[in-house]
Design a protein around this motif. Structure first.
Motif, PDB file in Angstrom:
ATOM      1  N   SER A 222       0.857  -1.186   0.000  1.00  7.76           N
ATOM      2  CA  SER A 222       0.000   0.000   0.000  1.00  7.76           C
ATOM      3  C   SER A 222       0.895   1.238   0.000  1.00  7.76           C
ATOM      4  N   ASP A 223       0.252   2.406   0.069  1.00  5.64           N
ATOM      5  CA  ASP A 223       0.992   3.660   0.150  1.00  5.64           C
ATOM      6  C   ASP A 223       1.221   4.109   1.589  1.00  5.64           C
ATOM      7  N   GLN A 224       0.918   3.253   2.556  1.00  3.57           N
ATOM      8  CA  GLN A 224       1.223   3.582   3.942  1.00  3.57           C
ATOM      9  C   GLN A 224       2.716   3.841   4.080  1.00  3.57           C
ATOM     10  N   ALA A 225       3.073   4.881   4.804  1.00  4.27           N
ATOM     11  CA  ALA A 225       4.472   5.276   4.935  1.00  4.27           C
ATOM     12  C   ALA A 225       5.003   4.968   6.337  1.00  4.27           C
ATOM     13  N   TRP A 226       6.272   4.671   6.402  1.00  4.85           N
ATOM     14  CA  TRP A 226       6.944   4.361   7.666  1.00  4.85           C
ATOM     15  C   TRP A 226       7.185   5.651   8.430  1.00  4.85           C
ATOM     16  N   ALA A 227       6.882   5.639   9.726  1.00  5.65           N
ATOM     17  CA  ALA A 227       7.047   6.826  10.571  1.00  5.65           C
ATOM     18  C   ALA A 227       7.994   6.530  11.726  1.00  5.65           C
ATOM     19  N   LYS A 228       8.582   7.588  12.265  1.00  2.62           N
ATOM     20  CA  LYS A 228       9.539   7.476  13.365  1.00  2.62           C
ATOM     21  C   LYS A 228       8.941   6.697  14.529  1.00  2.62           C
ATOM     22  N   VAL A 252      12.846  -1.308  13.009  1.00  2.00           N
ATOM     23  CA  VAL A 252      12.239  -0.208  13.753  1.00  2.00           C
ATOM     24  C   VAL A 252      12.907   1.077  13.295  1.00  2.00           C
ATOM     25  N   LEU A 253      12.136   2.132  13.194  1.00  2.00           N
ATOM     26  CA  LEU A 253      12.672   3.413  12.747  1.00  2.00           C
ATOM     27  C   LEU A 253      13.066   4.224  13.984  1.00  2.00           C
ATOM     28  N   GLY A 254      14.323   4.095  14.355  1.00  2.00           N
ATOM     29  CA  GLY A 254      14.836   4.650  15.594  1.00  2.00           C
ATOM     30  C   GLY A 254      15.240   3.515  16.516  1.00  2.00           C
ATOM     31  N   ASP A 255      15.786   3.870  17.665  1.00  2.49           N
ATOM     32  CA  ASP A 255      16.195   2.825  18.600  1.00  2.49           C
ATOM     33  C   ASP A 255      14.969   2.145  19.209  1.00  2.49           C
ATOM     34  N   PRO A 256      14.995   0.815  19.358  1.00  2.03           N
ATOM     35  CA  PRO A 256      13.855   0.122  19.965  1.00  2.03           C
ATOM     36  C   PRO A 256      13.726   0.486  21.442  1.00  2.03           C
ATOM     37  N   ASP A 257      12.507   0.739  21.882  1.00  3.46           N
ATOM     38  CA  ASP A 257      12.292   1.046  23.301  1.00  3.46           C
ATOM     39  C   ASP A 257      12.191  -0.244  24.104  1.00  3.46           C
ATOM     40  N   ALA A 258      12.058  -0.108  25.423  1.00  3.17           N
ATOM     41  CA  ALA A 258      12.053  -1.271  26.309  1.00  3.17           C
ATOM     42  C   ALA A 258      10.888  -2.209  26.005  1.00  3.17           C
ATOM     43  N   GLU A 259       9.732  -1.636  25.656  1.00  2.00           N
ATOM     44  CA  GLU A 259       8.585  -2.493  25.360  1.00  2.00           C
ATOM     45  C   GLU A 259       8.839  -3.342  24.131  1.00  2.00           C
ATOM     46  N   LEU A 260       9.397  -2.742  23.094  1.00  2.00           N
ATOM     47  CA  LEU A 260       9.681  -3.512  21.883  1.00  2.00           C
ATOM     48  C   LEU A 260      10.699  -4.617  22.150  1.00  2.00           C
ATOM     49  N   ILE A 261      11.690  -4.309  22.949  1.00  2.00           N
ATOM     50  CA  ILE A 261      12.697  -5.322  23.286  1.00  2.00           C
ATOM     51  C   ILE A 261      12.039  -6.487  24.010  1.00  2.00           C
ATOM     52  N   ASP A 262      11.130  -6.180  24.923  1.00  6.88           N
ATOM     53  CA  ASP A 262      10.431  -7.245  25.660  1.00  6.88           C
ATOM     54  C   ASP A 262       9.518  -8.057  24.745  1.00  6.88           C
TER      55      ASP A 262
END
Length: 387
Positions: A222-228, A252-262
């Motif tokens: 789709s044309d959905q775009a990736w965001a920070k 991930v666009l940027g450093d992964p936060d703690a929730e994403l790491i978990d």
């Protein structure tokens, strides 16, 4: 042409156990396998031509390989001239599913096979071919040879394992390059096209890409775009000379936060629990049970799914470990011991309502003492926009 990845003794044994006197193989992947690697490039993407379709046919009589025949498209004569097929009888004359099966019947008559049990692949035998075949050979019985061919391909040769390893590594490299080169504003269509180019440039045939961005679970382009701050899930199949690489990695666009790491850690715990049960002699059900048990312990178990399956020339093939999950077939191999050289895909995905589609899919080959993973890179969070 090529090296055969099976023995005729094994094939004959499987046929005898299935009550088959002959084979008439019509699927492109099994024809390729029996021929030792040949796949006609003209019909690689599409079978349709004129009013009909391309239908390659390989005929094999149990215990008598000298009567083996290959019915091919007219243009395959050039392939044979450059790199001859091993089959003693070669008929490059067909343009459709009727003329090819008529030539197959003529060959059976020529070698004196007019009664007996012929193994066919019902899912790959067109109705017009079937009608001609049954009319011309009324004293034969057509039986399902699908399982015979699946079991013949179940254990991969060293050459096949090398092909699957290379396909997996090239896809993983292509994914990492795609994630690194994509950034804020990159659309799903653009990312998929970049991956196609990355895989093609690495000598793979691009098959598909299933892609999610952000909180969405929709994996279509789709044309959905990736965001920070958003995640990306990239799941792709590509093949190297027919052998499939099928991997899923996370960005991930940027450093992964703690929730994403978990969250990815939950996925990884399930994967590792399943991996630990993979070794020759262990029942396939053991890895499924271990993955399911690990899943049951996770905080997000209600939105997470786990499964495993065999793969090789086909994305789901023997060993079949689960019934109708996610593909419709019987898990007939779950209680059978895994064998050295079998190849497995193990995958876990989470449908998180806010963080999106989070998944790992890995390819393993069974060894005597455990397993070897193909395409090991990028199993953590890959940061986008770094290229």
């Amino acid at each position: 042409m090529g090296t055969l990845n099976y023995t005729f003794d094994h094939l004959d044994s499987l046929m005898e156990n299935a009550g088959l006197d002959a084979l008439m193989i019509t699927s492109k992947h099994n024809v390729q396998y029996l021929l030792g690697g040949h796949k006609f490039i003209f019909f690689s993407a599409m079978d349709a031509i004129g009013h009909g379709r391309y239908l390659p046919i390989l005929i094999y009589l149990r215990g008598d390989k000298e009567k083996t025949a290959y019915v091919a498209n007219t243009m395959e004569k050039g392939e044979h001239d450059n790199d001859p097929f091993w089959v003693p009888h070669f008929y490059p004359m067909a343009w459709g599913s009727v003329d090819s099966v008529k030539q197959a019947i003529a060959h059976l008559n020529k070698v004196g096979f007019t009664t007996g049990r012929i193994g066919v692949e019902p899912s790959f035998l067109p109705s017009d071919s079937h009608a001609v075949l049954t009319d011309a050979l009324p004293n034969t019985a057509l039986l399902d040879a699908t399982a015979v061919m699946e079991n013949l391909r179940a254990v991969k040769s060293p050459a096949e394992l090398a092909m699957l390893r290379e396909a997996s590594e090239r896809i993983t490299d292509a994914m990492r390059a795609t994630i690194a080169a994509s950034g804020t504003g990159s659309t799903k269509h653009q990312i998929i096209e970049r991956l196609r180019c990355e895989e093609t440039n690495r000598g793979l045939q691009f098959d598909y890409c299933l892609l999610t961005l952000g909180a969405s679970h929709n994996r279509a382009g789709s044309d959905q775009a990736w965001a920070k701050g958003e995640v990306l899930s990239i799941d792709s199949g590509g093949n190297l000379d027919g052998y499939i690489g099928d991997i899923c990695r996370m960005g991930v666009l940027g450093d992964p936060d703690a929730e994403l790491i978990d969250l990815l850690g939950e996925i990884e715990e399930i994967q590792q629990a399943a991996f630990a049960e993979v070794k020759a002699g262990a029942p396939g059900a053991a890895l499924i049970a271990a993955g399911q048990a690990a899943l049951a312990r996770q905080p997000h178990k209600d939105i997470t799914d786990f499964f495993g399956h065999g793969m090789g020339l086909v994305s789901h093939e023997a060993p079949f470990l689960l019934t109708n999950h996610p593909v419709a077939y019987e898990g007939r191999d779950a209680d059978k011991p895994l064998k050295t050289g079998m190849v497995l895909s193990v995958e876990t995905h989470m449908l998180h309502p806010k963080r999106g589609f989070i998944k790992l899919e890995d390819t393993l080959t069974v060894t005597e003492t455990g397993y070897e993973m193909f395409g090991t890179q990028g199993r953590g969070w890959n940061v986008g926009g770094t290229a």
